[in-house]
Design a protein around this motif. Structure first.
Motif, short mmCIF file in Angstrom:
data_model
loop_
_atom_site.label_atom_id
_atom_site.label_comp_id
_atom_site.label_asym_id
_atom_site.label_seq_id
_atom_site.Cartn_x
_atom_site.Cartn_y
_atom_site.Cartn_z
N GLY A 1 -3.39 1.17 -5.63
CA GLY A 1 -4.18 2.26 -6.17
C GLY A 1 -4.46 2.18 -7.65
O GLY A 1 -5.11 3.07 -8.21
N SER A 2 -3.95 1.15 -8.33
CA SER A 2 -4.19 1.02 -9.77
C SER A 2 -4.42 -0.44 -10.12
O SER A 2 -4.03 -1.35 -9.37
N LEU A 3 -5.03 -0.69 -11.28
CA LEU A 3 -5.30 -2.06 -11.71
C LEU A 3 -4.01 -2.85 -11.91
O LEU A 3 -3.88 -3.99 -11.47
N ALA A 4 -3.05 -2.22 -12.61
CA ALA A 4 -1.77 -2.90 -12.87
C ALA A 4 -1.04 -3.17 -11.56
O ALA A 4 -0.44 -4.23 -11.36
N GLY A 5 -1.10 -2.19 -10.66
CA GLY A 5 -0.43 -2.35 -9.38
C GLY A 5 -1.05 -3.47 -8.56
O GLY A 5 -0.34 -4.23 -7.89
N ARG A 6 -2.36 -3.60 -8.61
CA ARG A 6 -3.03 -4.66 -7.85
C ARG A 6 -2.64 -6.04 -8.37
O ARG A 6 -2.50 -7.00 -7.60
N ARG A 7 -2.50 -6.17 -9.70
CA ARG A 7 -2.06 -7.44 -10.26
C ARG A 7 -0.66 -7.78 -9.77
O ARG A 7 -0.38 -8.93 -9.36
N GLY B 1 2.11 2.28 -3.21
CA GLY B 1 1.09 2.77 -4.12
C GLY B 1 0.56 1.73 -5.07
O GLY B 1 -0.17 2.05 -6.01
N TRP B 2 0.89 0.45 -4.82
CA TRP B 2 0.50 -0.60 -5.74
C TRP B 2 -1.00 -0.91 -5.67
O TRP B 2 -1.55 -1.48 -6.61
N ASP C 1 0.84 -1.20 0.00
CA ASP C 1 0.00 0.00 0.00
C ASP C 1 0.87 1.25 0.00
O ASP C 1 0.60 2.23 -0.72
#
Length: 594
Positions: A374-380, A371-372, A368
């Motif tokens: 906070g975005s779709l790519a980061g969540r993956r 900043g991962w 968190d």
């Protein structure tokens, strides 16, 4: 009937789950922290027999029969003591090798040599003029020499004083060499292994000295040097200070793991007695299982830098695989337990330990902050980082809680995560299969063992050392002597050549290194070679986990068996993913603590 070594008897006793073993013969029900059932010794029908897991004992309040797991088998089945030990050992998966009845332990000369050496080194630290540099070093670190004397710290001087003293005491060079207290150089001369070092005696669970960790004083490499593995010392199977810490761990029902010898000393000095440390390497599966024998909860108190975080999460995954609950205590940036106590005293360290966070929550916290989330790519990407810990959770409830928490943090459903948890790296890209499932190559290395392939690459391609070390968090999966060489290579910087390392490696590992130096890698696809070798090791680790689960299945309560079957099926699928011809490609991007 052959004699059974005392250390194996203790291992069987510690490994046996008294509730599970006695539960096969008695209808036990939980009552608070204990279990109660009808006593089989006086034929009672009321629940007068108490089984106390914390103390690993049982007791009947009517007929007053009591004892440990061995006593139960002796009295209930009419067995003698050795037969009872072997019966319990078979149930818990501990192998007891045969040895001539009543014969002496062939390792006794090694135990004796280690004990004599420990006393000689300790006296050298306390009294000898050349021990003054070690006494000053301890004083500079704010550690009282008097307070540390009971821990057996010692000093290994330069020169041959140690060998001369051992000769006078009747300990032969052969015994010193086998015990790892001396080394033989090229010119066939024997010299002490430890030279100008502060020494930390390492004990087995019976409190016998079996090896040493040495911290260099002044210039010299490596900074820390351990005894080599021997018939009495196995680095990946012991923990520093565990022989002292066991009672405190059992009282507290939790263990604290720190990174190094000085961290243990400082933490114990601060009043935390339930503290242990690995012996200079990543926490191994054997060490994790050892901790789980004594406590269900483990707190990792490692440095808060990227390397420390990587080590924390690797250790956390090993402990989860062992079935422990894992929390991570977060030290201030740039601090370790030693400096925290120096600056803020025991109170500051206690506050850090009390604020320890679950290992999975700690991972989410760091992701968190990056900043991962906070975005779709980061969540993956975040899910990819979380998967090793999700897969490591042996306890079905813990794994389910982690999956639910991951789904909540990532904004996805738990059902979408579960298939990934069961695939264990199966979704990573892999190189194109070739005929016969072999890795494309033009050299000889691919025909060798996975261990030898990795050590060859680490010797001839220094830039790969740290990358390979990160991919093999548990060197205990490697076979000897490559494991010893691997652990040494993993600590060497890129600018150290193989020839320079040759003088610092002993025994069979030195022979292997010499042979590797003689043969270049040649024209070979190093990426594919490393990837294939790592997959062999991963597969080997999974096969070991499967064997453990199948042994556990035989003695597990009926209500636990469905969960074990699920784990076995999941691991079997993971193993299928790692078959030849589907090698994962190692990612060569920037490393991360997660």
């Amino acid at each position: 009937m052959t004699a059974i070594p005392d250390e194996l008897i203790e291992q069987v006793r510690d490994t046996a789950d008294l509730v599970n073993v006695l539960g096969e013969h008695i209808d036990l029900r939980r009552t608070g922290t204990d279990y109660r059932g009808p006593c089989p010794f006086h034929g009672g029908t009321k629940r007068n027999l108490a089984v106390i897991p914390k103390k690993q004992m049982y007791y009947c309040f009517v007929c007053h029969e009591g004892g440990d797991v061995f006593t139960f088998f002796m009295k209930h089945f009419g067995m003698d003591y050795p037969t009872a030990v072997r019966e319990v050992a078979a149930k818990v998966g501990v192998v007891i090798p045969d040895r001539p009845t009543g014969g002496p332990d062939p390792r006794e000369p090694l135990f004796s040599a280690a004990a004599v050496a420990a006393e000689w080194y300790a006296r050298r630290l306390r009294e000898a003029p050349d021990g003054e540099m070690a006494r000053k070093y301890l004083k500079q670190r704010g550690l009282s020499g008097e307070a540390l004397h009971p821990l057996g710290l010692g000093f290994a001087p330069k020169g041959k004083a140690f060998l001369e003293a051992m000769e006078k005491l009747g300990i032969s060079e052969e015994v010193l060499l086998e015990a790892g207290l001396a080394v033989r150089r090229d010119e066939d001369a024997v010299r002490p292994r430890f030279w100008g070092r502060l020494l930390f005696p390492i004990h087995d669970l019976r409190g016998r000295v079996v090896g040493f960790g040495g911290r260099v004083l002044g210039d010299g490499e490596p900074k820390y040097l351990n005894s080599p593995d021997s018939r009495i010392f196995h680095k990946g199977q012991l923990l520093y200070n565990l022989h002292h810490a066991r009672p405190a761990i059992r009282r507290a029902e939790k263990a604290i793991v720190v990174e190094g010898y000085f961290d243990v000393l400082r933490t114990v000095e601060a009043g935390m007695e339930n503290v242990v440390a690995p012996l200079g390497t990543s926490l191994t599966s054997d060490q994790a299982a050892l901790l789980k024998r004594y406590a269900a909860e483990v707190i990792l108190l490692y440095d808060n830098d990227p390397a420390g975080l990587r080590a924390s999460f690797r250790a956390g995954d090993e402990l989860l695989r062992a079935g422990a609950r894992v929390n991570i205590a977060t030290l201030p940036q740039g601090e370790d337990p030693d400096t925290v106590v120096v600056r803020g005293g025991a109170k500051a360290l206690n506050e850090i330990v009390d604020d320890a966070l679950d290992v999975f929550e700690r991972k989410l916290q760091l992701l968190d902050r990056k900043g991962w989330l906070g975005s779709l790519a980061g969540r993956r990407r975040a899910l990819d980082r979380l998967l090793p810990t999700l897969r490591a959770a042996r306890d079905a409830v813990t794994r389910d809680l982690y999956i639910t928490r991951a789904a909540e943090a990532l904004g996805i459903t738990a059902e979408s995560i579960r298939p990934e948890v069961g695939s264990r790296e199966g979704r990573r890209p892999y190189t194109q299969p070739v005929e016969g499932g072999k890795i494309p190559q033009r050299g000889r290395a691919g025909s060798m063992s996975a261990e030898r392939n990795l050590t060859r690459v680490m010797v001839h391609e220094p830039g790969w050392r740290s990358r390979i070390a990160e991919q093999v968090p548990d060197p205990s999966v490697l076979g000897d002597p490559d494991r010893v060489l691997f652990e040494y290579l993993a600590m060497q910087p890129d600018d150290v050549t193989g020839a320079e390392m040759l003088s610092h490696v002993e025994g069979e590992a030195r022979t292997v290194l010499a042979g590797v130096l003689e043969e270049a890698l040649g024209e070979i696809d190093v990426d594919a070679l490393v990837a294939g070798s790592l997959n062999h090791l991963r597969g080997r680790g999974i096969e070991s986990e499967l064997e453990t689960l199948r042994r556990h299945m035989a003695v597990a309560p009926e209500e636990d068996k469905p969960g074990i079957v699920q784990q076995i099926n999941s691991l079997s699928r993971q193993l299928a993913v790692l078959k030849p011809g589907r090698w994962n490609v190692i990612r060569t991007g920037r490393s991360s603590a997660l």
